[in-house]
Design an enzyme around this catalytic site. Sequence first.
Site, PDB file in Angstrom:
ATOM      1  N   CYS A   2       0.841  -1.188   0.000  1.00  0.00           N
ATOM      2  CA  CYS A   2       0.000   0.000   0.000  1.00  0.00           C
ATOM      3  C   CYS A   2       0.878   1.241   0.000  1.00  0.00           C
ATOM      4  CB  CYS A   2      -0.914   0.022   1.232  1.00  0.00           C
ATOM      5  SG  CYS A   2      -1.999  -1.433   1.366  1.00  0.00           S
ATOM      6  N   GLY A  28      -0.824   0.544  -5.056  1.00  0.00           N
ATOM      7  CA  GLY A  28      -2.121  -0.054  -4.781  1.00  0.00           C
ATOM      8  C   GLY A  28      -3.195   0.538  -5.658  1.00  0.00           C
ATOM      9  N   ASN A 101       0.653   0.539   5.916  1.00  0.00           N
ATOM     10  CA  ASN A 101       1.266  -0.242   4.842  1.00  0.00           C
ATOM     11  C   ASN A 101       2.063  -1.359   5.470  1.00  0.00           C
ATOM     12  OD1 ASN A 101       2.507  -1.154   2.459  1.00  0.00           O
ATOM     13  ND2 ASN A 101       4.204   0.291   2.704  1.00  0.00           N
ATOM     14  N   GLY A 102       1.758  -2.587   5.102  1.00  0.00           N
ATOM     15  CA  GLY A 102       2.474  -3.738   5.655  1.00  0.00           C
ATOM     16  C   GLY A 102       1.525  -4.857   6.000  1.00  0.00           C
ATOM     17  N   TYR A 256      10.949  -4.260  -7.462  1.00  0.00           N
ATOM     18  CA  TYR A 256       9.680  -4.133  -8.188  1.00  0.00           C
ATOM     19  C   TYR A 256       8.806  -2.963  -7.769  1.00  0.00           C
ATOM     20  CZ  TYR A 256       4.978  -5.319  -9.864  1.00  0.00           C
ATOM     21  OH  TYR A 256       3.749  -5.270 -10.453  1.00  0.00           O
TER      22      TYR A 256
END
Length: 504
Positions: A2, A28, A101-102, A256
């Site tokens: 995210c 996201g 995020n995570g 990525y």
Amino acid sequence: MCGIVGIVGQSSVNQTIYDALTVLQHRGQDAAGIVTVDRGAFRLRKANGLVKDVFEVKHMQRLQGNAGIGHVRYPTAGSSSASEAQPFYVNSPFGISLAHNGNLTNTVELAEGLIKKRRHVNTTSDSEVLLNLLADELQKTTSLELTSDEVFDAVAKVHEQARGAYAVVAMIISQGLVAFRDPFGIRPLVLGKHETATGTEYMVASESVALDAVGFEVMRDVAPGEAIYISLNGELYTRQCAKEPSYAPCIFEFVYFARPDSTIDKVSVYASRVNMGAKLGEKIKKEWYDHDIDVVIPIPETSCDIALEIARCMDLPYRQGFVKNRYIGRTFIMPGQQERKKSVRRKLNAINTEFKGKNVLLVDDSIVRGTTSEQIIEMAREAGAKKVYFASAAPEIRFPNVYGIDMPTSNELIAHGRDADEIAKLIGADGIIFQNLADLVEAVRMENPEIKHFETSVFDGHYITNDVDQAYLDHLTQLRNDDAKADRNKDIGTNLELHNVCHP
């Protein structure tokens, strides 16, 4: 994976948060949300979809306030329903909204503990668990106006209880903004500022590019375990809140996820990818010394810089053999295998003249399931390629990720239990070569030698938090099965409207 943003400004922040989220859209594409604080109340809009589709003019006009947070989501835990879009909020104490995020690795345990404390968890999202965990600790304070020490003490207690990866940003009504990073720094978080005629504005975001895009100056990365507190008056406080912090950022950010124009943990993402290309190019020259490759072609876009460096090392032509439709999302984070399969040919189209009669080396950042690679190789052959070789800038992905990347379970990973020849046969390549893990680590570390360790569990199966066992991986298998996700989503509503959440 995210993207998160948080700003305490001197004027309305809705447009700045919106602009920052559009820059973080690559992190996201499932849902987006913004919450602002206006006259003692939350103004919230969140829904499924891209940033540009979620926020209309009428929503932006109502998202008033000089402080707020934002989030773009793709689901790694819970479902992809709009009910689990972020930010989340609770009314007590003060009124707190949080985005994350995570991925926590002890969500079930934490949720059970919260229920015993009579805190209600409304969704299956670990982000809502984090919110309630923080709220429960802040509930123990007695003052009407929080001090920075009280905020940091609460974050320290969260660190003691939560396990896994988390970069968090939260708004506390009438108090300020708090942001913190897990003790390993697995997920990124950057701090920046902007000087105005009336004072200093502060911002935190997942990547430096979000700060660049809205005119903020990057100050530094938030350290592992560190918390940032910015009062609504614009006062900045920081404190290390973890007992034993240790740098171990996720290396897949550099392979990525992150944009090439970002700098994360003092590492230029672009430079690290050039280094990956140099390392892989040298390996190809050594192991395929008698190769018959005519041209190097990247699979856009993450691998373009890598492929260009491979071509330079091998003294081969570099060509853009595929044209990408920029209006199709990243296939890796499409929320379902069938959608991923359908999207590949809509996303890429081959330029036949670059393939016809040639032996081509296709370069990609990584291979996960292998279905996308197989279709792209098929496209290359249909375009007239004689032979199709394949190079991956990352090593073989053999293990699931538990820290916020929705990689499939082990039996869905093409490299799990297979060697290179077997993988090549499955995807239809005439040959395949992978980056060595040591070379990948060195390619990133070259840009910041201060980082001694990286989170590399998808390649080597070593989970840095040391709390992941087979029982947890089995539980993850049930959660991440595409059919299971589809069933969960059927049971939940499909949209959320704008809320005006008034603090009593």
